[in-house]
Write an enzyme that holds these catalytic residues in place. Structure first.
Site, PDB file in Angstrom:
ATOM      1  N   GLY A 228       5.209 -23.340  -0.872  1.00  0.00           N
ATOM      2  CA  GLY A 228       5.146 -22.652   0.418  1.00  0.00           C
ATOM      3  C   GLY A 228       5.584 -23.573   1.531  1.00  0.00           C
ATOM      4  O   GLY A 228       6.425 -24.451   1.319  1.00  0.00           O
ATOM      5  N   SER A 229       5.000 -23.384   2.684  1.00  0.00           N
ATOM      6  CA  SER A 229       5.430 -24.160   3.856  1.00  0.00           C
ATOM      7  C   SER A 229       4.882 -25.582   3.799  1.00  0.00           C
ATOM      8  O   SER A 229       3.870 -25.842   3.144  1.00  0.00           O
ATOM      9  CB  SER A 229       4.944 -23.471   5.126  1.00  0.00           C
ATOM     10  OG  SER A 229       3.540 -23.414   5.117  1.00  0.00           O
ATOM     11  N   VAL A 232       1.117 -26.220   5.318  1.00  0.00           N
ATOM     12  CA  VAL A 232       0.040 -25.822   4.407  1.00  0.00           C
ATOM     13  C   VAL A 232       0.024 -26.757   3.191  1.00  0.00           C
ATOM     14  O   VAL A 232      -1.034 -27.251   2.782  1.00  0.00           O
ATOM     15  CB  VAL A 232       0.213 -24.347   3.971  1.00  0.00           C
ATOM     16  CG1 VAL A 232      -0.808 -23.974   2.902  1.00  0.00           C
ATOM     17  CG2 VAL A 232       0.065 -23.414   5.170  1.00  0.00           C
ATOM     18  N   GLY A 233       1.183 -27.041   2.647  1.00  0.00           N
ATOM     19  CA  GLY A 233       1.266 -27.883   1.436  1.00  0.00           C
ATOM     20  C   GLY A 233       0.693 -29.271   1.654  1.00  0.00           C
ATOM     21  O   GLY A 233      -0.059 -29.777   0.808  1.00  0.00           O
ATOM     22  N   GLU A 250       5.503 -27.877  -3.613  1.00  0.00           N
ATOM     23  CA  GLU A 250       6.929 -27.688  -3.347  1.00  0.00           C
ATOM     24  C   GLU A 250       7.029 -27.013  -1.997  1.00  0.00           C
ATOM     25  O   GLU A 250       6.452 -25.960  -1.786  1.00  0.00           O
ATOM     26  CB  GLU A 250       7.573 -26.805  -4.418  1.00  0.00           C
ATOM     27  CG  GLU A 250       7.588 -27.399  -5.808  1.00  0.00           C
ATOM     28  CD  GLU A 250       8.463 -28.631  -5.941  1.00  0.00           C
ATOM     29  OE1 GLU A 250       9.297 -28.877  -5.034  1.00  0.00           O
ATOM     30  OE2 GLU A 250       8.290 -29.360  -6.920  1.00  0.00           O
ATOM     31  N   CYS A 284      14.069 -21.692  -0.396  1.00  0.00           N
ATOM     32  CA  CYS A 284      13.816 -23.083  -0.002  1.00  0.00           C
ATOM     33  C   CYS A 284      15.070 -23.916  -0.228  1.00  0.00           C
ATOM     34  O   CYS A 284      15.254 -24.943   0.418  1.00  0.00           O
ATOM     35  CB  CYS A 284      12.640 -23.631  -0.780  1.00  0.00           C
ATOM     36  SG  CYS A 284      12.726 -23.257  -2.515  1.00  0.00           S
TER      37      CYS A 284
HETATM   38  P1  NAP Z   1       2.895 -20.384   3.342  1.00  0.00           P
HETATM   39  O1  NAP Z   1       2.440 -19.720   4.574  1.00  0.00           O
HETATM   40  O2  NAP Z   1       2.688 -21.838   3.211  1.00  0.00           O
HETATM   41  O3  NAP Z   1       2.163 -19.615   2.163  1.00  0.00           O
HETATM   42  C1  NAP Z   1       2.309 -19.959   0.809  1.00  0.00           C
HETATM   43  C2  NAP Z   1       1.061 -19.534   0.066  1.00  0.00           C
HETATM   44  O4  NAP Z   1      -0.064 -20.301   0.510  1.00  0.00           O
HETATM   45  C3  NAP Z   1       0.667 -18.079   0.277  1.00  0.00           C
HETATM   46  O5  NAP Z   1       0.080 -17.586  -0.898  1.00  0.00           O
HETATM   47  C4  NAP Z   1      -0.369 -18.188   1.383  1.00  0.00           C
HETATM   48  O6  NAP Z   1      -1.238 -17.096   1.452  1.00  0.00           O
HETATM   49  C5  NAP Z   1      -1.093 -19.451   0.979  1.00  0.00           C
HETATM   50  N1  NAP Z   1      -1.785 -20.150   2.061  1.00  0.00           N
HETATM   51  C6  NAP Z   1      -1.532 -20.094   3.396  1.00  0.00           C
HETATM   52  N2  NAP Z   1      -2.367 -20.928   4.060  1.00  0.00           N
HETATM   53  C7  NAP Z   1      -3.151 -21.520   3.126  1.00  0.00           C
HETATM   54  C8  NAP Z   1      -4.207 -22.496   3.186  1.00  0.00           C
HETATM   55  N3  NAP Z   1      -4.590 -23.037   4.336  1.00  0.00           N
HETATM   56  N4  NAP Z   1      -4.782 -22.895   2.029  1.00  0.00           N
HETATM   57  C9  NAP Z   1      -4.374 -22.394   0.849  1.00  0.00           C
HETATM   58  N5  NAP Z   1      -3.406 -21.463   0.729  1.00  0.00           N
HETATM   59  C10 NAP Z   1      -2.782 -21.037   1.854  1.00  0.00           C
HETATM   60  O7  NAP Z   1       4.426 -20.146   3.051  1.00  0.00           O
HETATM   61  P2  NAP Z   1       5.219 -18.739   3.001  1.00  0.00           P
HETATM   62  O8  NAP Z   1       5.406 -18.328   4.417  1.00  0.00           O
HETATM   63  O9  NAP Z   1       4.586 -17.796   2.071  1.00  0.00           O
HETATM   64  O10 NAP Z   1       6.588 -19.191   2.310  1.00  0.00           O
HETATM   65  C11 NAP Z   1       7.686 -19.709   3.020  1.00  0.00           C
HETATM   66  C12 NAP Z   1       7.769 -21.227   2.858  1.00  0.00           C
HETATM   67  O11 NAP Z   1       7.757 -21.599   1.496  1.00  0.00           O
HETATM   68  C13 NAP Z   1       9.051 -21.815   3.390  1.00  0.00           C
HETATM   69  O12 NAP Z   1       8.744 -22.939   4.210  1.00  0.00           O
HETATM   70  C14 NAP Z   1       9.835 -22.263   2.159  1.00  0.00           C
HETATM   71  O13 NAP Z   1      10.698 -23.324   2.333  1.00  0.00           O
HETATM   72  C15 NAP Z   1       8.747 -22.588   1.218  1.00  0.00           C
HETATM   73  N6  NAP Z   1       9.193 -22.480  -0.181  1.00  0.00           N
HETATM   74  C16 NAP Z   1       9.399 -23.618  -0.904  1.00  0.00           C
HETATM   75  C17 NAP Z   1       9.824 -23.562  -2.221  1.00  0.00           C
HETATM   76  C18 NAP Z   1      10.035 -24.800  -3.032  1.00  0.00           C
HETATM   77  O14 NAP Z   1      10.026 -24.723  -4.251  1.00  0.00           O
HETATM   78  N7  NAP Z   1      10.227 -25.963  -2.444  1.00  0.00           N
HETATM   79  C19 NAP Z   1      10.034 -22.324  -2.822  1.00  0.00           C
HETATM   80  C20 NAP Z   1       9.828 -21.167  -2.061  1.00  0.00           C
HETATM   81  C21 NAP Z   1       9.390 -21.259  -0.748  1.00  0.00           C
HETATM   82  P3  NAP Z   1      -0.868 -15.849   2.435  1.00  0.00           P
HETATM   83  O15 NAP Z   1       0.390 -15.281   1.916  1.00  0.00           O
HETATM   84  O16 NAP Z   1      -2.033 -14.958   2.281  1.00  0.00           O
HETATM   85  O17 NAP Z   1      -0.725 -16.438   3.812  1.00  0.00           O
END
Ligand code: NAP
Ligand code: MG
Length: 483
Positions: A228-229, A232-233, A250, A284
């Site tokens: 994810g972002s 958060v990561g 990731e 990503c």
């Molecule tokens: P995100 O907001 O970080 O959410 C990812 C996941 O984490 C979701 O299931 C989210 O739940 C959960 N989450 C959010 N806040 C959390 C917390 N504080 N503690 C634990 N879990 C939490 O990211 P996104 O908006 O879904 O995805 C877009 C991002 O992902 C982009 O920045 C992209 O670059 C990145 N990405 C990276 C890769 C890679 O392999 N490098 C692949 C795909 C995407 P909710 O959905 O309920 O908020």
């Protein structure tokens, strides 16, 4: 009536204790509710973790070959249901149907690949300093693992975490993204139908801030794999490793495509459009910077704009569509804000730049494919991840400057170069700060049998996919056996 979906805990589909649900919306048409999903609490997460704890010994005792057979059966079931899964994916996430089919087929490959790992999950045997001693290693599962996934690859990412986690003998709690939970649920159903014992895989939907945080904070969860972002990561990584757990994150990218003077320009344009625009730039590994030699930047830009002008934006379920919507209003607003920032910074808007509102696009979150010229490397649109169909074209004087610009960002996920010069290509491979390196191929795309992940701020922990994926999900036990 909108469909209601439940959590899977200890082999039973049940409601959350909260009594609340949230709506999963079709981003191409906000009036289309894909389904209502459980808005789970920390207590739901705790019940799921407890079920996973209970299931550990039985799952471990089954042995890796038998576990692999269940994954292979799941692969066949996903294949059987491919059209249905892909249609649901397009409806909840917005990418085009061919993209959704391709991603679902990728999940089949992932389950097949790791099914095979069930018969290869080996340690090593080495000579010992001592006589009459058998010295060897075995791999053991971590225990309960928490998997947290994003919405942009709602079938591939759950698959590439679930398959190595399960074949290694771990039990799982999966918390999918709230933007696209149906596809993950369909994969969970396939694994259930394939014969996964109760409690081995638990599925809990809900917000990141409640269900996600609850999963990460649980002391009984030995490992967390997150995509994810990066904000958060990084928080998850610090929290889990701080309590002695294992974490793998990731995160984002700001991936460059370098175009040298000797490149096949038509090919370079094709790579740029593929990398920057398909899947609405919501990968990503998306190409967000084209770093182009000044002697060809005019030809490249002209051909790029001609290609971008032909892109058909619309509902991903319609056959002529090439680019679907952003995932939601918030993401769309982020993209539009970055477009404003680019203009304020003095970049030249060459294509797109606005929300698309001609009916029926006014029902969804559509933005026109956007190209900026005259971008300089330190502008925010050249440094920060946008996650939309936006490409920044940066002109450079020579290869040295191209390398310097390519490496000038904090991310290091994927990078590509377009050239016919083998020496330059090799130098690029040596010096580029990226975990995934392409020569004359797009920054996007990944094969299942090789590692996937980035350098710098893009990833922490060991790589996903390929055989090395197993490293995260296992611990090594070293055995000295004297006879
Ligand atoms: P995100 O907001 O970080 O959410 C990812 C996941 O984490 C979701 O299931 C989210 O739940 C959960 N989450 C959010 N806040 C959390 C917390 N504080 N503690 C634990 N879990 C939490 O990211 P996104 O908006 O879904 O995805 C877009 C991002 O992902 C982009 O920045 C992209 O670059 C990145 N990405 C990276 C890769 C890679 O392999 N490098 C692949 C795909 C995407 P909710 O959905 O309920 O908020
Ligand atoms: Mg949705």
């Amino acid at each position: 009536m909108t469909d209601l979906y439940q959590n899977l805990i200890n082999g039973k589909w049940i409601d959350s204790g909260s009594g609340e649900t949230f709506a999963n919306i079709n981003p191409a048409d906000r009036d289309d509710i894909v389904g209502n999903f459980q808005d789970s609490t920390v207590a739901d997460i705790e019940a799921a973790v407890a079920a996973a704890q209970q299931a550990r010994s039985g799952w471990r005792a089954l042995g890796a070959p038998r576990r692999g057979e269940i994954l292979a059966r799941a692969a066949r079931l996903i294949e059987r249901d491919l059209e249905k899964i892909a249609a649901g994916l397009t409806r909840e996430e917005g990418k085009t149907l061919p993209e959704a089919r391709g991603e679902t087929a990728r999940a089949v490959q992932i389950f097949d690949y790791f099914a095979g790992e069930g018969r290869r999950l080996s340690g090593e045997t080495t000579p010992s300093e001592f006589g009459r001693t058998l010295l060897y290693t075995v791999r053991e599962p971590l225990g309960v693992v928490g998997l947290i996934t994003p919405w942009n690859f709602p079938v591939a990412i759950p698959a590439w975490k679930l398959a190595p986690a399960l074949v290694s003998g771990n039990t799982v709690v999966l918390k999918p993204a709230s933007g696209a939970p149906l596809t993950a649920l369909n994969i969970v159903r396939a694994l259930e139908e394939a014969g996964l014992p109760a409690g081995v895989l638990n599925f809990v939907t809900g917000s990141g801030s409640v269900a996600g945080v609850g999963l990460v904070a649980s002391g009984a969860v030995a490992g967390v794999s997150f995509t994810g972002s990066d904000t958060v990561g990084c928080g998850i990584y610090a929290l889990v490793t701080g309590r002695g757990g294992k974490a793998q994150c990731e995160m984002g990218g700001k991936n460059p495509l370098i175009v040298l003077a000797d490149a096949d320009i038509d090919k370079a344009v094709e790579l740029a459009i593929n990398g920057a625009m398909w899947s609405t730039g919501q990968k990503c590994t998306a190409t967000s910077r084209a770093i182009v030699h000044q002697s060809v930047v005019e030809e490249f830009t002209e051909k790029l704009l001609a290609g971008v002008a032909d892109i058909r934006v619309g509902n991903g379920a319609e056959p002529e569509t090439q680019v679907g919507p952003s995932i939601d209003e918030t993401q769309l607003q982020t993209v539009l804000r970055y477009i404003d920032i680019g203009k304020e910074e003095g970049a030249r808007l060459l294509a797109g730049g606005e929300r698309l509102t001609d009916p029926p696009l006014d029902r969804g979150f559509f933005v026109a494919p956007t190209v900026f010229g005259d971008v300089t490397p330190q502008m925010r649109i050249a440094q920060e991840e946008i996650f939309g169909p936006v490409l920044a074209v940066i002109a450079v004087a020579d290869f040295e400057e191209a390398m310097q610009v390519a490496n000038s960002v904090r991310f290091g996920l994927s990078a590509s170069i377009c050239t016919r010069d083998l020496t330059r290509a090799m130098e690029f491979i040596d010096r580029i700060e990226a975990g995934l390196v392409h020569v004359n191929s797009p920054t996007v795309g990944a094969e299942v049998q090789v590692p996937f992940g980035g350098m710098k701020d893009s990833s922490t922990g060991t790589r996903e996919q390929g055989r090395v994926a197993i490293d995260f999900y296992t611990e090594i036990k070293t055995v000295y056996l004297e006879y």
